[in-house]
Design a protein around this motif. Structure first.
Motif, PDB file in Angstrom:
ATOM      1  N   LEU A  74     -10.955  -7.154  16.776  1.00 19.94           N
ATOM      2  CA  LEU A  74     -10.607  -7.379  15.379  1.00 19.94           C
ATOM      3  C   LEU A  74     -11.687  -6.845  14.446  1.00 19.94           C
ATOM      4  CD1 LEU A  74      -8.557  -8.563  13.459  1.00 19.94           C
ATOM      5  CD2 LEU A  74      -9.654 -10.784  13.706  1.00 19.94           C
ATOM      6  N   LEU A  75     -12.957  -7.040  14.800  1.00 21.53           N
ATOM      7  CA  LEU A  75     -14.043  -6.515  13.980  1.00 21.53           C
ATOM      8  C   LEU A  75     -14.045  -4.997  13.973  1.00 21.53           C
ATOM      9  CD1 LEU A  75     -16.984  -8.919  14.907  1.00 21.53           C
ATOM     10  CD2 LEU A  75     -15.771  -8.793  12.730  1.00 21.53           C
ATOM     11  N   ARG A  76     -13.875  -4.415  15.160  1.00 19.61           N
ATOM     12  CA  ARG A  76     -13.923  -2.955  15.286  1.00 19.61           C
ATOM     13  C   ARG A  76     -12.781  -2.281  14.536  1.00 19.61           C
ATOM     14  NH1 ARG A  76     -12.506   0.500  20.619  1.00 19.61           N
ATOM     15  NH2 ARG A  76     -13.553   2.448  20.108  1.00 19.61           N
ATOM     16  N   PHE A  77     -11.563  -2.748  14.790  1.00 20.81           N
ATOM     17  CA  PHE A  77     -10.398  -2.131  14.168  1.00 20.81           C
ATOM     18  C   PHE A  77     -10.204  -2.593  12.728  1.00 20.81           C
ATOM     19  CE2 PHE A  77      -8.748  -2.183  18.750  1.00 20.81           C
ATOM     20  CZ  PHE A  77      -9.331  -0.951  19.016  1.00 20.81           C
ATOM     21  N   GLY A  78     -10.665  -3.820  12.419  1.00 23.02           N
ATOM     22  CA  GLY A  78     -10.516  -4.329  11.061  1.00 23.02           C
ATOM     23  C   GLY A  78     -11.292  -3.508  10.049  1.00 23.02           C
ATOM     24  N   ALA A  79     -12.477  -3.042  10.425  1.00 25.87           N
ATOM     25  CA  ALA A  79     -13.271  -2.205   9.521  1.00 25.87           C
ATOM     26  C   ALA A  79     -12.534  -0.902   9.220  1.00 25.87           C
ATOM     27  CB  ALA A  79     -14.629  -1.916  10.142  1.00 25.87           C
ATOM     28  N   MET A  80     -11.913  -0.301  10.235  1.00 26.81           N
ATOM     29  CA  MET A  80     -11.160   0.939  10.023  1.00 26.81           C
ATOM     30  C   MET A  80      -9.915   0.688   9.178  1.00 26.81           C
ATOM     31  SD  MET A  80     -13.106   3.045  11.544  1.00 26.81           S
ATOM     32  CE  MET A  80     -12.158   4.563  11.646  1.00 26.81           C
ATOM     33  N   SER A  81      -9.284  -0.468   9.376  1.00 24.52           N
ATOM     34  CA  SER A  81      -8.110  -0.820   8.573  1.00 24.52           C
ATOM     35  C   SER A  81      -8.477  -0.956   7.101  1.00 24.52           C
ATOM     36  CB  SER A  81      -7.491  -2.124   9.077  1.00 24.52           C
ATOM     37  OG  SER A  81      -6.964  -1.978  10.372  1.00 24.52           O
ATOM     38  N   CYS A  82      -9.625  -1.573   6.831  1.00 24.02           N
ATOM     39  CA  CYS A  82     -10.080  -1.774   5.460  1.00 24.02           C
ATOM     40  C   CYS A  82     -10.338  -0.440   4.760  1.00 24.02           C
ATOM     41  CB  CYS A  82     -11.346  -2.633   5.469  1.00 24.02           C
ATOM     42  SG  CYS A  82     -12.002  -2.999   3.828  1.00 24.02           S
ATOM     43  N   VAL A  83     -11.055   0.446   5.427  1.00 24.83           N
ATOM     44  CA  VAL A  83     -11.343   1.763   4.845  1.00 24.83           C
ATOM     45  C   VAL A  83     -10.047   2.554   4.650  1.00 24.83           C
ATOM     46  CG1 VAL A  83     -12.555   3.944   5.187  1.00 24.83           C
ATOM     47  CG2 VAL A  83     -13.656   1.802   5.833  1.00 24.83           C
ATOM     48  N   GLY A  84      -9.147   2.461   5.625  1.00 30.36           N
ATOM     49  CA  GLY A  84      -7.873   3.154   5.512  1.00 30.36           C
ATOM     50  C   GLY A  84      -7.043   2.666   4.338  1.00 30.36           C
ATOM     51  N   ALA A  85      -7.035   1.353   4.107  1.00 25.77           N
ATOM     52  CA  ALA A  85      -6.271   0.795   2.993  1.00 25.77           C
ATOM     53  C   ALA A  85      -6.793   1.305   1.653  1.00 25.77           C
ATOM     54  CB  ALA A  85      -6.323  -0.726   3.038  1.00 25.77           C
ATOM     55  N   ILE A  86      -8.106   1.402   1.505  1.00 21.87           N
ATOM     56  CA  ILE A  86      -8.689   1.931   0.268  1.00 21.87           C
ATOM     57  C   ILE A  86      -8.295   3.394   0.080  1.00 21.87           C
ATOM     58  CG2 ILE A  86     -10.858   2.492  -0.897  1.00 21.87           C
ATOM     59  CD1 ILE A  86     -12.073   0.027   0.464  1.00 21.87           C
ATOM     60  N   THR A  87      -8.308   4.158   1.170  1.00 22.98           N
ATOM     61  CA  THR A  87      -7.889   5.560   1.100  1.00 22.98           C
ATOM     62  C   THR A  87      -6.431   5.662   0.664  1.00 22.98           C
ATOM     63  OG1 THR A  87      -9.428   6.099   2.901  1.00 22.98           O
ATOM     64  CG2 THR A  87      -7.724   7.722   2.371  1.00 22.98           C
ATOM     65  N   GLY A  88      -5.567   4.849   1.275  1.00 22.31           N
ATOM     66  CA  GLY A  88      -4.155   4.880   0.927  1.00 22.31           C
ATOM     67  C   GLY A  88      -3.890   4.477  -0.509  1.00 22.31           C
ATOM     68  N   GLY A  89      -4.600   3.449  -0.990  1.00 20.44           N
ATOM     69  CA  GLY A  89      -4.440   3.043  -2.382  1.00 20.44           C
ATOM     70  C   GLY A  89      -4.866   4.136  -3.347  1.00 20.44           C
ATOM     71  N   THR A  90      -5.937   4.837  -3.011  1.00 22.77           N
ATOM     72  CA  THR A  90      -6.400   5.952  -3.843  1.00 22.77           C
ATOM     73  C   THR A  90      -5.356   7.058  -3.893  1.00 22.77           C
ATOM     74  OG1 THR A  90      -8.695   5.459  -3.272  1.00 22.77           O
ATOM     75  CG2 THR A  90      -8.241   7.636  -4.183  1.00 22.77           C
ATOM     76  N   LEU A  91      -4.740   7.347  -2.745  1.00 25.24           N
ATOM     77  CA  LEU A  91      -3.698   8.374  -2.708  1.00 25.24           C
ATOM     78  C   LEU A  91      -2.503   7.985  -3.570  1.00 25.24           C
ATOM     79  CD1 LEU A  91      -3.714   9.318   1.099  1.00 25.24           C
ATOM     80  CD2 LEU A  91      -4.549  10.706  -0.811  1.00 25.24           C
ATOM     81  N   LEU A  92      -2.113   6.712  -3.527  1.00 22.83           N
ATOM     82  CA  LEU A  92      -0.955   6.267  -4.303  1.00 22.83           C
ATOM     83  C   LEU A  92      -1.180   6.461  -5.797  1.00 22.83           C
ATOM     84  CD1 LEU A  92       1.825   4.859  -4.344  1.00 22.83           C
ATOM     85  CD2 LEU A  92       0.610   2.692  -4.586  1.00 22.83           C
ATOM     86  N   GLY A 142      -6.725   6.185  14.868  1.00 24.00           N
ATOM     87  CA  GLY A 142      -5.311   5.894  14.678  1.00 24.00           C
ATOM     88  C   GLY A 142      -5.106   4.664  13.818  1.00 24.00           C
ATOM     89  N   VAL A 143      -5.927   3.627  14.027  1.00 27.23           N
ATOM     90  CA  VAL A 143      -5.861   2.420  13.202  1.00 27.23           C
ATOM     91  C   VAL A 143      -6.211   2.752  11.752  1.00 27.23           C
ATOM     92  CG1 VAL A 143      -6.901   0.149  12.821  1.00 27.23           C
ATOM     93  CG2 VAL A 143      -6.325   0.876  15.139  1.00 27.23           C
ATOM     94  N   TYR A 144      -7.184   3.629  11.561  1.00 29.53           N
ATOM     95  CA  TYR A 144      -7.519   4.082  10.198  1.00 29.53           C
ATOM     96  C   TYR A 144      -6.311   4.758   9.548  1.00 29.53           C
ATOM     97  CZ  TYR A 144      -9.266   7.209   6.573  1.00 29.53           C
ATOM     98  OH  TYR A 144      -9.431   7.896   5.389  1.00 29.53           O
ATOM     99  N   GLY A 145      -5.635   5.633  10.312  1.00 26.02           N
ATOM    100  CA  GLY A 145      -4.452   6.301   9.772  1.00 26.02           C
ATOM    101  C   GLY A 145      -3.356   5.316   9.400  1.00 26.02           C
ATOM    102  N   ALA A 146      -3.166   4.291  10.237  1.00 29.21           N
ATOM    103  CA  ALA A 146      -2.176   3.260   9.915  1.00 29.21           C
ATOM    104  C   ALA A 146      -2.585   2.500   8.659  1.00 29.21           C
ATOM    105  CB  ALA A 146      -2.019   2.297  11.091  1.00 29.21           C
ATOM    106  N   GLY A 147      -3.901   2.309   8.463  1.00 28.15           N
ATOM    107  CA  GLY A 147      -4.385   1.656   7.259  1.00 28.15           C
ATOM    108  C   GLY A 147      -4.114   2.494   6.013  1.00 28.15           C
ATOM    109  N   VAL A 148      -4.288   3.816   6.127  1.00 27.69           N
ATOM    110  CA  VAL A 148      -3.960   4.719   5.012  1.00 27.69           C
ATOM    111  C   VAL A 148      -2.484   4.592   4.667  1.00 27.69           C
ATOM    112  CG1 VAL A 148      -3.829   7.135   4.276  1.00 27.69           C
ATOM    113  CG2 VAL A 148      -5.803   6.337   5.597  1.00 27.69           C
ATOM    114  N   TYR A 149      -1.654   4.633   5.698  1.00 26.67           N
ATOM    115  CA  TYR A 149      -0.211   4.512   5.521  1.00 26.67           C
ATOM    116  C   TYR A 149       0.149   3.179   4.877  1.00 26.67           C
ATOM    117  CZ  TYR A 149       4.712   4.167   6.956  1.00 26.67           C
ATOM    118  OH  TYR A 149       6.072   4.016   6.969  1.00 26.67           O
ATOM    119  N   GLY A 150      -0.463   2.093   5.382  1.00 33.29           N
ATOM    120  CA  GLY A 150      -0.183   0.768   4.843  1.00 33.29           C
ATOM    121  C   GLY A 150      -0.660   0.598   3.416  1.00 33.29           C
ATOM    122  N   GLY A 151      -1.804   1.182   3.090  1.00 31.87           N
ATOM    123  CA  GLY A 151      -2.305   1.089   1.726  1.00 31.87           C
ATOM    124  C   GLY A 151      -1.480   1.880   0.735  1.00 31.87           C
ATOM    125  N   TYR A 152      -0.812   2.921   1.220  1.00 31.65           N
ATOM    126  CA  TYR A 152      -0.005   3.770   0.335  1.00 31.65           C
ATOM    127  C   TYR A 152       1.390   3.212   0.117  1.00 31.65           C
ATOM    128  CZ  TYR A 152       1.884   7.985  -1.798  1.00 31.65           C
ATOM    129  OH  TYR A 152       2.462   8.873  -2.673  1.00 31.65           O
TER     130      TYR A 152
END
Length: 252
Positions: A74-92, A142-152
């Protein structure tokens, strides 16, 4: 909004919270309702992302037993999810509307295919290399990419995550679903904070979806924990294919 419109948003929030806890794609309950009520797509997406965040948290709490022993993951993948969500929100907030939606049905379709072939694919991979409890070096990206997708856009991010986690990790489906719920909760919470700071949501919509998603998230988690792996996999594919068809139809 009048009373009936508010009830429609609340009901959509309950449905979205429940399906997010079990599978993912809860956005496909709420987003079309908001569009039908006349909200602009960007406003609907932003308000929906903020409103669904509390429901994601209750869904993760409902699976807390299955999360035991997965703290390092959770710690390892959660950090990538967080960064991905910020990326996705920026793209939106920066890309023209509709750009990312061109590839969303394709991503969902590929995720459904991975869910279907995941047992055979995982067996084939494990014959070629020992099972890895951490999923290997590529899974965090891959988790980062899913975070980008989820944030967007958020719809079906749970399906995308489950397809990757199920293929890369040697783990029980229910424990994978618990990890998926925790990661989507991180993505949704991060995106919610990002949009609160940098965007203009519709706060009445946010409140109604939040209340509904909390109710649906906890209820959905209790139901999802009782499903057998085969039934859970089948439900994931059914919802994913429905999501892909709906998104394609909305473009015509």
């Amino acid at each position: 909004m009048n009373v009936w419109e508010a009830l429609a948003v609340l009901a959509a929030g309950i449905g979205a919270g429940g399906i997010n806890a079990v599978v993912g794609s809860g956005t496909l309950f709420t987003f079309p309702v908001l569009l039908a009520l006349g909200f602009p797509p960007i406003t609907a997406t932003i308000s929906n992302s903020i409103g669904l965040a509390p429901g994601s948290f209750t869904g993760a709490v409902g699976y807390r037993e299955e999360l035991r022993g997965q703290g390092k993951r959770l710690l390892r993948f959660g950090a990538m999810s967080c960064v991905g969500a910020i990326t996705g929100g920026t793209l939106l907030l920066t890309l023209p509307p509709g750009v990312f939606e061109l590839v969303v049905p394709v991503l969902i379709g590929l995720a459904c295919v991975l869910i279907l072939i995941q047992p055979r694919l995982a067996l084939w991979l494990r014959r070629r290399r020992p099972a890895r409890p951490d999923g290997g070096p590529l899974l965090p990206f891959g988790v980062y990419g899913a975070g980008v997708y989820g944030g967007y856009f958020a719809a079906a991010q749970g399906i995308v995550l489950m397809s990757m986690l199920g293929t890369a990790l040697d783990e029980d489906m229910q424990r994978l679903n618990a990890l998926k719920n925790a990661l989507t909760s991180i993505v949704n919470a991060t995106a919610a904070v990002f949009y609160i700071v940098f965007a203009e949501p519709s706060w009445p919509v946010v409140g109604l979806i939040a209340v509904g998603s909390v109710i649906g998230g906890y209820t959905g988690a209790r139901l999802g924990r009782k499903l057998k792996p085969f039934a859970l996999r089948g439900l994931i594919v059914a919802v994913g294919l429905t999501a892909a068809v709906q998104l394609v139809m909305e473009r015509f």
